[in-house]
Design an enzyme around this catalytic site. Structure first.
Site, PDB file in Angstrom:
ATOM      1  N   GLU A  52     130.577  87.593  35.986  1.00  0.00           N
ATOM      2  CA  GLU A  52     129.421  87.817  34.881  1.00  0.00           C
ATOM      3  C   GLU A  52     128.375  87.117  35.330  1.00  0.00           C
ATOM      4  O   GLU A  52     128.201  85.971  35.319  1.00  0.00           O
ATOM      5  CB  GLU A  52     129.920  87.389  33.430  1.00  0.00           C
ATOM      6  CG  GLU A  52     128.969  88.109  32.449  1.00  0.00           C
ATOM      7  CD  GLU A  52     129.134  87.361  31.143  1.00  0.00           C
ATOM      8  OE1 GLU A  52     128.596  88.040  29.970  1.00  0.00           O
ATOM      9  OE2 GLU A  52     130.041  86.469  30.874  1.00  0.00           O
ATOM     10  N   ASP A  74     118.509  89.624  29.893  1.00  0.00           N
ATOM     11  CA  ASP A  74     117.146  89.531  29.641  1.00  0.00           C
ATOM     12  C   ASP A  74     116.328  90.946  29.726  1.00  0.00           C
ATOM     13  O   ASP A  74     116.072  91.367  31.009  1.00  0.00           O
ATOM     14  CB  ASP A  74     116.183  88.483  29.940  1.00  0.00           C
ATOM     15  CG  ASP A  74     117.014  86.948  29.391  1.00  0.00           C
ATOM     16  OD1 ASP A  74     117.521  87.232  28.452  1.00  0.00           O
ATOM     17  OD2 ASP A  74     116.497  86.036  30.264  1.00  0.00           O
ATOM     18  N   ASP A  97     121.564  96.291  24.121  1.00  0.00           N
ATOM     19  CA  ASP A  97     121.168  97.225  23.027  1.00  0.00           C
ATOM     20  C   ASP A  97     119.663  97.524  23.346  1.00  0.00           C
ATOM     21  O   ASP A  97     118.985  98.122  22.450  1.00  0.00           O
ATOM     22  CB  ASP A  97     121.243  96.071  21.918  1.00  0.00           C
ATOM     23  CG  ASP A  97     119.994  95.048  22.054  1.00  0.00           C
ATOM     24  OD1 ASP A  97     120.383  94.383  23.322  1.00  0.00           O
ATOM     25  OD2 ASP A  97     119.296  94.775  21.145  1.00  0.00           O
ATOM     26  N   GLU A 146     128.449  86.928  22.766  1.00  0.00           N
ATOM     27  CA  GLU A 146     127.648  86.540  21.644  1.00  0.00           C
ATOM     28  C   GLU A 146     126.803  87.706  21.374  1.00  0.00           C
ATOM     29  O   GLU A 146     126.558  87.979  19.911  1.00  0.00           O
ATOM     30  CB  GLU A 146     127.191  85.266  22.001  1.00  0.00           C
ATOM     31  CG  GLU A 146     127.889  83.894  21.966  1.00  0.00           C
ATOM     32  CD  GLU A 146     128.359  83.701  23.372  1.00  0.00           C
ATOM     33  OE1 GLU A 146     128.131  84.425  24.113  1.00  0.00           O
ATOM     34  OE2 GLU A 146     129.002  82.582  23.427  1.00  0.00           O
ATOM     35  N   TYR A 147     125.824  87.949  21.957  1.00  0.00           N
ATOM     36  CA  TYR A 147     124.776  88.902  21.711  1.00  0.00           C
ATOM     37  C   TYR A 147     125.361  90.277  21.068  1.00  0.00           C
ATOM     38  O   TYR A 147     124.906  90.735  20.064  1.00  0.00           O
ATOM     39  CB  TYR A 147     123.983  89.378  22.939  1.00  0.00           C
ATOM     40  CG  TYR A 147     122.757  88.302  23.031  1.00  0.00           C
ATOM     41  CD1 TYR A 147     123.003  86.857  23.304  1.00  0.00           C
ATOM     42  CD2 TYR A 147     121.583  88.741  22.854  1.00  0.00           C
ATOM     43  CE1 TYR A 147     121.715  86.206  23.403  1.00  0.00           C
ATOM     44  CE2 TYR A 147     120.353  87.848  22.899  1.00  0.00           C
ATOM     45  CZ  TYR A 147     120.446  86.637  23.284  1.00  0.00           C
ATOM     46  OH  TYR A 147     119.556  85.862  23.298  1.00  0.00           O
ATOM     47  N   GLU A 148     126.653  90.891  21.781  1.00  0.00           N
ATOM     48  CA  GLU A 148     127.138  92.119  21.237  1.00  0.00           C
ATOM     49  C   GLU A 148     127.469  91.817  19.769  1.00  0.00           C
ATOM     50  O   GLU A 148     127.384  92.752  19.099  1.00  0.00           O
ATOM     51  CB  GLU A 148     128.193  92.516  22.172  1.00  0.00           C
ATOM     52  CG  GLU A 148     128.341  93.843  21.763  1.00  0.00           C
ATOM     53  CD  GLU A 148     129.454  94.797  22.597  1.00  0.00           C
ATOM     54  OE1 GLU A 148     129.210  94.430  24.008  1.00  0.00           O
ATOM     55  OE2 GLU A 148     130.067  95.754  22.295  1.00  0.00           O
ATOM     56  N   GLU A 186     125.222  81.301  35.303  1.00  0.00           N
ATOM     57  CA  GLU A 186     124.121  81.005  34.412  1.00  0.00           C
ATOM     58  C   GLU A 186     122.946  80.222  34.786  1.00  0.00           C
ATOM     59  O   GLU A 186     123.283  79.170  35.507  1.00  0.00           O
ATOM     60  CB  GLU A 186     124.968  80.421  33.093  1.00  0.00           C
ATOM     61  CG  GLU A 186     123.919  80.215  31.843  1.00  0.00           C
ATOM     62  CD  GLU A 186     122.996  81.336  31.453  1.00  0.00           C
ATOM     63  OE1 GLU A 186     123.380  82.216  31.388  1.00  0.00           O
ATOM     64  OE2 GLU A 186     121.779  80.699  31.320  1.00  0.00           O
ATOM     65  N   ASP A 196     120.218  80.265  39.710  1.00  0.00           N
ATOM     66  CA  ASP A 196     119.551  81.778  39.358  1.00  0.00           C
ATOM     67  C   ASP A 196     120.155  82.921  40.236  1.00  0.00           C
ATOM     68  O   ASP A 196     120.759  82.792  41.341  1.00  0.00           O
ATOM     69  CB  ASP A 196     118.153  81.397  40.092  1.00  0.00           C
ATOM     70  CG  ASP A 196     117.048  82.419  39.236  1.00  0.00           C
ATOM     71  OD1 ASP A 196     117.569  83.767  39.631  1.00  0.00           O
ATOM     72  OD2 ASP A 196     116.263  82.310  38.759  1.00  0.00           O
ATOM     73  N   LYS A 212     107.579  93.451  29.887  1.00  0.00           N
ATOM     74  CA  LYS A 212     106.246  93.711  30.429  1.00  0.00           C
ATOM     75  C   LYS A 212     106.682  94.355  32.016  1.00  0.00           C
ATOM     76  O   LYS A 212     107.547  93.991  32.788  1.00  0.00           O
ATOM     77  CB  LYS A 212     105.356  92.436  30.689  1.00  0.00           C
ATOM     78  CG  LYS A 212     105.036  92.183  29.542  1.00  0.00           C
ATOM     79  CD  LYS A 212     103.973  90.859  29.602  1.00  0.00           C
ATOM     80  CE  LYS A 212     103.517  90.456  28.326  1.00  0.00           C
ATOM     81  NZ  LYS A 212     103.169  88.856  28.461  1.00  0.00           N
TER      82      LYS A 212
HETATM   83  C1  LIG Z   1     120.046  87.361  26.666  1.00  0.00           C
HETATM   84  S1  LIG Z   1     121.157  86.226  26.879  1.00  0.00           S
HETATM   85  C2  LIG Z   1     122.761  87.263  26.947  1.00  0.00           C
HETATM   86  C3  LIG Z   1     124.016  86.198  27.226  1.00  0.00           C
HETATM   87  C4  LIG Z   1     125.340  86.811  27.148  1.00  0.00           C
HETATM   88  N1  LIG Z   1     125.609  87.532  28.174  1.00  0.00           N
HETATM   89  C5  LIG Z   1     125.716  87.594  25.759  1.00  0.00           C
HETATM   90  O1  LIG Z   1     125.790  88.847  26.166  1.00  0.00           O
HETATM   91  O2  LIG Z   1     125.914  86.888  24.767  1.00  0.00           O
HETATM   92  C6  LIG Z   1     120.936  86.210  28.825  1.00  0.00           C
HETATM   93  C7  LIG Z   1     121.377  85.273  29.451  1.00  0.00           C
HETATM   94  O3  LIG Z   1     121.280  85.483  30.952  1.00  0.00           O
HETATM   95  C8  LIG Z   1     120.605  84.253  31.528  1.00  0.00           C
HETATM   96  N2  LIG Z   1     119.789  84.905  32.659  1.00  0.00           N
HETATM   97  C9  LIG Z   1     118.571  85.310  32.731  1.00  0.00           C
HETATM   98  N3  LIG Z   1     118.154  85.372  33.855  1.00  0.00           N
HETATM   99  C10 LIG Z   1     119.209  84.925  34.929  1.00  0.00           C
HETATM  100  C11 LIG Z   1     119.197  84.761  36.336  1.00  0.00           C
HETATM  101  N4  LIG Z   1     118.089  85.078  36.821  1.00  0.00           N
HETATM  102  N5  LIG Z   1     120.319  84.316  36.746  1.00  0.00           N
HETATM  103  C12 LIG Z   1     121.436  83.878  35.936  1.00  0.00           C
HETATM  104  N6  LIG Z   1     121.183  83.770  34.743  1.00  0.00           N
HETATM  105  C13 LIG Z   1     120.182  84.509  34.209  1.00  0.00           C
HETATM  106  C14 LIG Z   1     119.820  83.457  30.335  1.00  0.00           C
HETATM  107  O4  LIG Z   1     119.703  82.352  30.782  1.00  0.00           O
HETATM  108  C15 LIG Z   1     120.757  83.923  29.235  1.00  0.00           C
HETATM  109  O5  LIG Z   1     121.756  83.066  29.032  1.00  0.00           O
END
Ligand SMILES: C[S@@+](CC[C@H](N)C(=O)[O-])C[C@H]1O[C@@H](n2cnc3c(N)ncnc32)[C@H](O)[C@@H]1O
Length: 201
Positions: free
Chosen positions: A35, A109, A145, A178-180, A60, A87, A113
């Site tokens: 994931e 995310d 979503d 969590e987000y779902e 993450e 990253d 933009k």
């Molecule tokens: C909106 S949250 C969703 C978290 C989780 N997947 C959920 O559905 O509850 C997006 C997550 O992706 C991570 N993230 C964003 N860009 C990333 C990247 N380039 N590499 C690794 N993680 C990233 C963010 O730090 C954040 O924790």
């Protein structure tokens, strides 16, 4: 999105908890389920609990978020979950080619933009990396979503995968992020599953 640094989310904490931070291919046998953007890890820890014979990897980028993921793994005593703090632009360096069975992108995310679309985890340069990591029958799964991110992802993913199924009102899966949990209360969840990658150019 920037998150306030948790005072305990230190390099020493991650080192002592065996969080991977140096890009070296992980040596794992069998199916790997990855994931990317795991957040605090509800989804991946639920899956790892349900399927103890498969190996799961949470990826993450935010140390303060990853800190909670580590605590969750510990509390559940999950031996079949590895955690990477880095990253996604380095994801290819952590795995052997074609060693991953499933890649999950849950509520990534949306980067609304246009000038930031290349940061979306379904931008073409990321998809090329996923193609090189997925096994022959490997699958890419996306749940969100965010309609604009979903439509963008359908387009980009179709350029890289032969079979793409899109669902604009997805039922819950066996594990829920969590987000779902939060977003499901306010509207539809979009889901996409892609298989069979095109030849890498
Ligand atoms: C909106 S949250 C969703 C978290 C989780 N997947 C959920 O559905 O509850 C997006 C997550 O992706 C991570 N993230 C964003 N860009 C990333 C990247 N380039 N590499 C690794 N993680 C990233 C963010 O730090 C954040 O924790």
């Amino acid at each position: 999105m920037r998150v306030k640094r948790h005072p305990l989310a230190t390099l020493e904490f991650f080192n002592t908890h065996h969080v991977l931070m140096t890009p070296t291919p992980i040596d794992l046998e069998g199916d790997i389920i990855l994931e990317i953007g795991s957040g605090k890890g509800k989804f991946i820890t639920e899956l790892a609990t349900l399927y103890p014979n498969k190996h799961f990897v949470a990826f993450e980028v935010q140390p303060s978020v990853c800190y909670h993921l580590v605590l969750k793994k510990e509390a559940l005593q999950l031996k079949n979950l590895s955690i990477i703090l880095d990253d996604a632009k380095h994801v290819k360096e952590y795995f052997k080619p074609h060693s991953i069975k499933q890649i999950w992108l849950n509520f990534s995310d949306p980067w609304p933009k246009t000038k930031h679309h290349k940061r979306r985890l379904t931008a073409s340069h990321f998809l090329k990396d996923y193609q090189s990591l997925l096994s022959l029958n490997g699958e890419l799964h996306l749940r969100t979503d965010h309609e604009a991110l979903f439509l963008f992802s359908c387009e980009t993913i179709k350029q890289h995968f032969k079979h793409v199924q899109c669902d604009t009102n997805a039922i819950p899966y066996v594990a829920m992020s969590e987000y779902e949990m939060k977003k499901r209360l306010h509207g539809p969840i979009y889901y996409l599953k892609a298989e069979g990658t095109h030849e890498l150019l």
